[in-house]
Design an enzyme around this catalytic site. Structure first.
Site, PDB file in Angstrom:
ATOM      1  N   SER B 176       0.843  -1.197   0.000  1.00  0.00           N
ATOM      2  CA  SER B 176       0.000   0.000   0.000  1.00  0.00           C
ATOM      3  C   SER B 176       0.883   1.255   0.000  1.00  0.00           C
ATOM      4  O   SER B 176       1.775   1.361  -0.845  1.00  0.00           O
ATOM      5  CB  SER B 176      -0.927  -0.052   1.221  1.00  0.00           C
ATOM      6  OG  SER B 176      -1.950   0.895   1.131  1.00  0.00           O
ATOM      7  N   ASP B 344      -8.527  -6.723  -4.757  1.00  0.00           N
ATOM      8  CA  ASP B 344      -8.162  -5.402  -4.215  1.00  0.00           C
ATOM      9  C   ASP B 344      -8.702  -4.324  -5.154  1.00  0.00           C
ATOM     10  O   ASP B 344      -8.156  -4.075  -6.220  1.00  0.00           O
ATOM     11  CB  ASP B 344      -6.629  -5.314  -4.103  1.00  0.00           C
ATOM     12  CG  ASP B 344      -6.152  -4.020  -3.447  1.00  0.00           C
ATOM     13  OD1 ASP B 344      -6.967  -3.100  -3.250  1.00  0.00           O
ATOM     14  OD2 ASP B 344      -4.948  -3.949  -3.128  1.00  0.00           O
ATOM     15  N   HIS B 377      -7.897  -5.283  -0.379  1.00  0.00           N
ATOM     16  CA  HIS B 377      -6.592  -4.666  -0.126  1.00  0.00           C
ATOM     17  C   HIS B 377      -5.912  -5.277   1.098  1.00  0.00           C
ATOM     18  O   HIS B 377      -4.684  -5.348   1.177  1.00  0.00           O
ATOM     19  CB  HIS B 377      -6.802  -3.160   0.064  1.00  0.00           C
ATOM     20  CG  HIS B 377      -5.534  -2.366   0.142  1.00  0.00           C
ATOM     21  ND1 HIS B 377      -4.557  -2.416  -0.830  1.00  0.00           N
ATOM     22  CD2 HIS B 377      -5.083  -1.485   1.068  1.00  0.00           C
ATOM     23  CE1 HIS B 377      -3.560  -1.604  -0.492  1.00  0.00           C
ATOM     24  NE2 HIS B 377      -3.855  -1.038   0.643  1.00  0.00           N
TER      25      HIS B 377
END
Lengths: 401, 401
Positions: B176, B344, B377
């Site tokens: 991320s 995601d 995610h």
């Protein structure tokens, strides 16, 4: 400025009227609501035998003004439910939220049908809601307003139609929460509805949708200006929380590709960032801020809370089928048209497929159209041209069995 | 209680340490930040020739405690960045946020590598951030803290590593926002990084992601307790706004099907609704409320604002390539491993594909693994077992060219 082709099929200038229900409305929560007033509009002419009535039900942020030009255009327009303000400049003229669908020669053809549109129970645009005066106290209900359900909304619509002397409906139509009302009509009043048109809707919102609604409500109730819901007359209202709620809603109504097409990563100013935390840097940020500001001006926070809650509760299988959707739909007699949109991730096509399969398994008359379109849930407001022939044909088939 | 298999590969009990940078850090916004302190942890042993260093970079809500057991476990645990608290009961023991990935025999094998983890610039877990004292005023920065970028974070990490006498990195890894830092390292310090492992990340957040971040910041800044960012010492903090921000984030970290599997539409109590606006009715609502409450206790709202802003600014093509990603990546010398997850939707696999294609078109050494997994995610924290062999092989290939 109205689009000329739109004006050509317009129902013209309309005025919202009001009906007072003669008896209290019984509610699912066990309470009953006295002195209920319903705001409504009608378009077209009621046939002598009263067999041409279509009831149109609105979504979370809509109102009774579904078509034509408002006699007294509201300052901020009404055609901005679900982001349709992005579509054209007509909002300033007070164009109804589904004007592209209702009018002479349109999907809901006012040359044939008498179209009735009401503001839903709990609303803030003329129908009794949390901002209305509680006759028991003489003060606005606020958070003392009873918690309502989609079934309560439909029960109110049924009682309202009685005041017009209307017993049967040729059709009930709506998108999103409006589609839930259409489904509820088919289940609750099977012998009074000939057809339903349920668009971009579901028999039960999926958990992510429940979560988005919970977040929106948290934003509103977490705003100290909400004051436990008793903010009327205090000079303060939970505008900050409502703005956040609207922004969350707005993004869920659009698809990620649609946002990409519309805004990409374009910056607000010049070609570089200004290094600010507090101000919008990206166009999409500025757009969201504008959405929030305009919504807060025209919509009551408590109505948002109650309506949001009602649509999370809606669950046909739980309410009528002990967990089985097919069992819940067993009594449906109406012909059913379902329309879903490929990019709608809030009310995904799968929900409509579930309804279709359940009805088909019961041998009911059902049709599903999944329209491939990129705008997400907002499609039900934006893709009017592609819905129109489907709806016109479906309604016409009903008239000549 | 720690999982025994996890404990078997554990780095043991670790203590966060602190380094003070000897010179101010120059920032993209034009300001420079004096007296920067960096919180960090290390795992494994530094090789005599210092060629075995892996820098691990954390995501929005993480900290320096990436592996092992905290010497002084924080009250609410640290392993709840991105919803990983859903995974096991280990948080109470202060287990690092990527403990499944860092340790003897793990993906980042501390038998071979010296793994360094820092709290990022602007953080609230030991590194200088908005809650730190501004030496110019003697009071906390608050919203006077300079607006920072991912490049600023990486510049700080570079300066911090200097204090340890580390010049080269065998790898930089993160998911991320941590993956953005890894990419930034490869672009900004091409001759000092042998490899990067960029997981569930992007070269530029898509507009929907920009919007979610804007909404989260609006929720925080719209909370009157934010007080223009100067809330430290006032006895009030924007907990309500932070709670909403966290809820928005949390839902974007999970996939809709994962929420379906985990919660469906199960109600909190018995088999029916209680008709309440203010209290959770659905399990997913209660879960969100819990998430918000626990996050607010452990995280500073201003750090959230600054970090959220930094990750929306991140845009390699704009910053380094005049709009061209390939041009921006032209200087990259590091071998690159990209990992993305099929479900995601916040950092979709396509972004990793874009990076892969750009690097490949330049003849760079790049590899992309798209893992088919349902958790959205959050996969980068949850799917450790499936990432491990990919990362171990990738790192091993670098050692024997």
């Amino acid at each position: 400025m109205a689009d000329p082709t739109r004006a050509a099929g317009s129902v013209g200038t309309v005025e919202t009227r009001y009906a007072d229900l003669p008896v209290p409305v019984p509610l699912d929560c066990g309470r009953e609501l006295p002195n209920v007033r319903v705001a409504y509009e009608t378009y077209g002419e009621l046939a002598p035998n009263r067999d041409n009535v279509i009831l149109v039900c609105h979504a979370l942020s809509g109102d009774a003004h579904a078509a034509g030009f408002a006699k007294t255009p509201p300052a901020s327009g009404t055609r901005d439910g679900f982001g349709a303000e992005a579509r054209d400049g007509a909002t300033g003229a007070g164009l109804g939220w589904w004007d592209g669908m209702i009018g002479p020669g349109k999907a809901f053809d006012t040359d044939r049908y008498f179209v009735v549109s009401t503001n839903l129970l709990g609303g803030c645009r003329g129908t009794t809601g949390p901002a209305s005066i509680d006759p028991a106290t003489g003060a606005p209900y606020g958070a003392d307003f009873p918690v309502i359900t989609v079934a309560d909304m439909v029960r109110t619509e049924r009682a309202f139609l009685d005041t017009l002397g209307i017993e049967r409906l040729a059709a009930v139509a709506g998108g999103s929460l409006g589609g839930m009302q259409a489904l509820e009509w088919a289940v609750s009043y099977p012998d009074q509805v000939d057809a339903i048109v349920a668009i971009a809707t579901t028999h039960a919102l999926h958990p992510q949708g429940v979560a988005w609604n919970a977040i929106a409500r948290s934003a509103i109730m977490g705003d100290p200006a909400w004051q436990g819901g008793q903010y009327y007359g205090t000079g303060r209202s939970p505008d900050a929380g409502m703005g956040v709620a609207r922004m969350v809603g707005h993004i869920t109504y659009l698809s990620a590709p649609a946002l990409d097409d519309k805004f990409a990563r374009r910056l607000q100013y010049a070609d570089d960032v200004r290094y600010t935390i507090t101000e919008p840097e990206f166009e999409v940020e500025n757009y969201l801020r504008h959405q929030a500001e305009s919504f807060v001006k025209r919509f009551d926070a408590n109505t948002y809370l109650y309506t949001s809650r009602a649509l999370t509760y809606f669950d046909l299988a739980r309410q009528y089928g002990a967990g089985s959707l097919a069992k819940a739909l067993d009594t449906v007699a109406a012909r059913t048209l379902l329309i879903a949109f490929s990019s709608d991730w809030l009310y995904p096509p799968q929900a409509s497929r579930d309804i279709e399969q359940a009805l088909r398994s019961l041998g009911k008359d059902v049709e599903l159209a999944v329209i491939d379109a990129p705008y997400g849930h907002d499609c039900f407001l934006l893709e009017e041209a592609r819905q129109t022939p489907i709806i016109r044909r479906f309604l016409a088939e009903g008239r000549t069995p």
